[in-house]
Design an enzyme around this catalytic site. Structure first.
Site, PDB file in Angstrom:
ATOM      1  N   CYS A 156       0.272 -30.101  62.377  1.00 51.78           N
ATOM      2  CA  CYS A 156       0.421 -30.662  63.714  1.00 51.78           C
ATOM      3  C   CYS A 156       0.536 -29.600  64.811  1.00 51.78           C
ATOM      4  O   CYS A 156       1.038 -28.501  64.594  1.00 51.78           O
ATOM      5  CB  CYS A 156       1.648 -31.568  63.754  1.00 51.78           C
ATOM      6  SG  CYS A 156       1.456 -33.045  62.731  1.00 51.78           S
ATOM      7  N   ASP A 157       0.016 -29.967  65.972  1.00 53.54           N
ATOM      8  CA  ASP A 157       0.285 -29.333  67.253  1.00 53.54           C
ATOM      9  C   ASP A 157       0.245 -27.807  67.213  1.00 53.54           C
ATOM     10  O   ASP A 157      -0.766 -27.229  66.874  1.00 53.54           O
ATOM     11  CB  ASP A 157       1.612 -29.880  67.800  1.00 53.54           C
ATOM     12  CG  ASP A 157       1.512 -31.395  68.025  1.00 53.54           C
ATOM     13  OD1 ASP A 157       0.471 -31.838  68.526  1.00 53.54           O
ATOM     14  OD2 ASP A 157       2.446 -32.132  67.682  1.00 53.54           O
ATOM     15  N   LYS A 158       1.355 -27.131  67.532  1.00 57.37           N
ATOM     16  CA  LYS A 158       1.336 -25.675  67.671  1.00 57.37           C
ATOM     17  C   LYS A 158       1.362 -24.951  66.335  1.00 57.37           C
ATOM     18  O   LYS A 158       1.212 -23.728  66.282  1.00 57.37           O
ATOM     19  CB  LYS A 158       2.542 -25.205  68.504  1.00 57.37           C
ATOM     20  CG  LYS A 158       2.746 -25.972  69.787  1.00 57.37           C
ATOM     21  CD  LYS A 158       1.507 -25.965  70.660  1.00 57.37           C
ATOM     22  CE  LYS A 158       1.519 -27.115  71.648  1.00 57.37           C
ATOM     23  NZ  LYS A 158       1.289 -28.432  71.039  1.00 57.37           N
TER      24      LYS A 158
ATOM     25  N   GLU B  45       4.090 -30.489  77.953  1.00 59.69           N
ATOM     26  CA  GLU B  45       3.023 -31.486  77.992  1.00 59.69           C
ATOM     27  C   GLU B  45       3.437 -32.635  78.906  1.00 59.69           C
ATOM     28  O   GLU B  45       4.590 -33.049  78.920  1.00 59.69           O
ATOM     29  CB  GLU B  45       2.733 -32.018  76.586  1.00 59.69           C
ATOM     30  CG  GLU B  45       2.064 -30.998  75.699  1.00 59.69           C
ATOM     31  CD  GLU B  45       1.658 -31.547  74.349  1.00 59.69           C
ATOM     32  OE1 GLU B  45       0.907 -30.857  73.649  1.00 59.69           O
ATOM     33  OE2 GLU B  45       2.088 -32.663  73.989  1.00 59.69           O
TER      34      GLU B  45
ATOM     35  N   SER C 113      -0.760 -33.566  76.412  1.00 53.92           N
ATOM     36  CA  SER C 113      -0.940 -33.953  75.022  1.00 53.92           C
ATOM     37  C   SER C 113      -2.408 -34.268  74.789  1.00 53.92           C
ATOM     38  O   SER C 113      -3.132 -34.658  75.710  1.00 53.92           O
ATOM     39  CB  SER C 113      -0.095 -35.197  74.720  1.00 53.92           C
ATOM     40  OG  SER C 113      -0.527 -35.823  73.535  1.00 53.92           O
TER      41      SER C 113
END
EC number: 4.2.1.9
Length: 560
Positions: free
Chosen positions: A119-121, A446, A472
């Site tokens: 996920c994400d970062k 975000e 996001s």
């Protein structure tokens, strides 16, 4: 082998003694040592089950003749961190993850690496750290979650839940309807089901060739995903001693180009621009925003996935042919895809996509029926963003591709949320959220909460938003982020006043404020950017070292 530095020779007897304490025997010192960077963490839906994938990877490495050493990174769930001070820690966590990968791998001189992010970062953080280490590396993510469904069969996802908050605030949803969305939007483990940041980055890993085919689209918690983990682990052992597969030899300039081609073709999250700028620097092949805009102009947008098209999710794209089918179609425009790029499987990209087929031409469209002849992300320039800004064009309504509105300025995300909820934002407004950049936030929060409120309150076709923060991957609408220079470093966005006319023109790639240069110069006299004390020694250090979004929000390595 690199690991011979910790296991060979009489002078390494103390090292071997410590390794024996972990269960190693004489035979193990002849085998490659394989690191497994796992991002298992209980609070993230895309990560709570990764401990099992780590166990599977260790078993496969042992069977293939290697010695596995698993270690963990931290992780932040952007959805849970959204809309409060926790979001200030999300982007900085990318740097901590990169540093931790570099630290463990180099401190122990491991030969190869399997990265298990999702996920994400966490995906870009692992890529950045692995590129510094530069050993043979295979990425295998945890996989996307299934789409949710309402009782009538309507597909929904996390973005539906965020936008439902705005609808509930307007009285357009009952508490019972909101509760159904809450309970059904995220029905399984995995990275959120649309083309949000996590899935965008996992798709890009596949396009770059650092992951196996299917990495971006095979659902989480399925036998197919488990098989992918097994193959990735075995492959890491196979290539551990082969310098051709050092990560920088795979994730090179051509691979980064191919990643951006897929990003444009699928309308990925705008966060991918920020991360690919940072990743390319670690790869020794730095991209600029101008480079990205040049790629965008040569790649057609051929696949729309939620949030750009709410009915389509990653599982649908997988059934339609996945990333190989997208690459094959994009390659029909000569020169778009660097087909000679080597992948971690030993195939070139051209060989990998040669037999790919599109099973549904409505999900992955032919070039002749593309959503747009240019990519689903765009870089804008103008007096409001001299160094650039980013917009996800795939998520903009046609009527908002050129829009002029009156500025209504907020000096933080919290102020903006209160203003939107309080009815201050009206049709015709251009919302300005500033002092939320990498340095000013700090942490470049975000803005999903304010953008979702705008959409949920029915303002999506009459209100635009610009910020030096970011969005996001679930954000849609006329939302421009990553404005550079940011307000905290004296950018023009800090000089904008309520009522100034701001224009976004997607076709012209322009973002401007209709204020004469002389007036901007007058406003700058005596202007002092606001400074926030984040109340955290880590965030203070981050704010001191971080660069702006046009530079990937990487940390300066000097001026300590």
């Amino acid at each position: 082998m690199r690991s011979d530095r910790i296991k060979k020779g009489f002078e390494r007897a103390p090292h071997r003694s410590l390794l024996r304490a972990t269960g190693l025997n004489d035979g193990d010192f002849e085998k490659p040592f394989i690191g497994i960077a796992n991002s298992h963490i209980d609070i993230i839906p895309g990560h709570y089950y990764l401990q099992e994938y780590g166990r599977i990877a260790k078993d496969e490495i042992r069977k293939a003749g290697g010695v596995p050493f698993e270690f963990n990174t931290i992780g932040v769930d952007d959805g849970i961190a959204m809309g409060h001070e926790g979001m200030k820690y999300s982007l900085p966590s990318r740097e901590l993850i990169a540093d931790s990968i570099e630290t463990v791998m180099n401190a122990h001189q491991l030969d190869a690496l399997v990265c298990i992010p999702n996920c994400d970062k966490i995906v870009p953080g692992m890529l950045m750290g692995a590129l510094r280490v530069n050993v043979p590396t295979v990425f295998v993510s945890g996989g996307p979650m299934k789409a949710g469904h309402l009782h009538d069969g309507t597909p929904i996802d996390l973005n539906t839940a965020f936008e439902a908050v705005g609808k509930r605030a307007q009285g357009q949803l009952t508490d019972a309807e909101l509760y159904e969305i809450e309970c059904q939007a995220c029905p399984s483990g995995g990275s959120c089901s649309g083309m949000f940041t996590a899935n965008s980055m996992n798709v890009l890993c596949e396009a770059m060739g650092v992951a196996l085919p299917g990495n971006g689209t095979v659902l989480a918690l399925t036998p197919e995903r488990e098989a992918l983990v097994r193959r990735a682990a075995r492959r890491a052992v196979e290539i551990a001693a082969d310098e051709r597969f050092k990560l920088r030899n795979i994730a090179n300039r051509d691979a980064i180009h191919n990643a951006m081609v897929v990003d444009m073709a699928m309308g990925g999250s705008s966060n991918t621009v920020l991360h690919m700028l940072a990743i390319s620097r670690e790869a020794g092949a730095p991209l600029s925003l101008r480079d990205i805009e040049e790629i965008a102009g040569k790649v057609a947008h051929i696949a729309k996935i939620a949030p750009s098209l709410a009915t389509v999710h990653m599982e649908d794209i997988h059934r339609a042919g996945g990333v190989p089918a997208v690459l094959r179609e994009a390659a029909r425009r000569g020169g778009s895809v660097r087909e000679g790029a080597l992948t971690v499987t030993g195939e070139t990209v051209g060989e990998r996509i040669r037999d790919a087929r599109t099973a549904d031409p409505e999900l992955i469209r032919p070039l002749e029926n593309a959503y747009s002849p240019v990519g689903g992300l765009a870089v804008l320039f103008g007096n409001l963003a001299a160094e650039g800004a980013v917009v996800k064009t795939a998520g903009i309504q046609p009527s908002m591709r050129r829009f002029t509105g009156a500025a209504i300025c907020f000096d933080s995300q919290d102020e903006a949320i209160a203003g939107i909820m309080g009815g201050k934002v009206k049709p015709g407004h251009f919302v300005v959220i500033r002092y939320e950049g990498p340095k000013g936030g700090p942490g470049m929060q975000e803005m999903l909460s304010p953008t979702s409120l705008i959409m949920g309150m029915g303002l999506g076709e009459s209100v635009a938003l610009v910020t030096d923060g970011r969005f996001s991957g679930a954000t849609r609408g006329a939302c421009v982020g990553h404005v550079s220079p940011e307000a905290a470093e004296g950018g023009v966005i800090g000089l904008v006043q309520d009522g100034d006319r701001i224009t976004i023109d997607v076709e012209a790639r322009a973002l401007t404020v209709d204020v004469p240069d002389a007036e901007l110069a007058r406003r700058r006299e005596g202007f002092r950017p606001k400074r926030r004390d984040p109340g955290s020694s880590w965030l203070r250090r981050y704010a001191h070292l971080v660069t702006n979004a046009a530079n990937g929000a990487v940390l300066r390595s000097t001026d300590l």
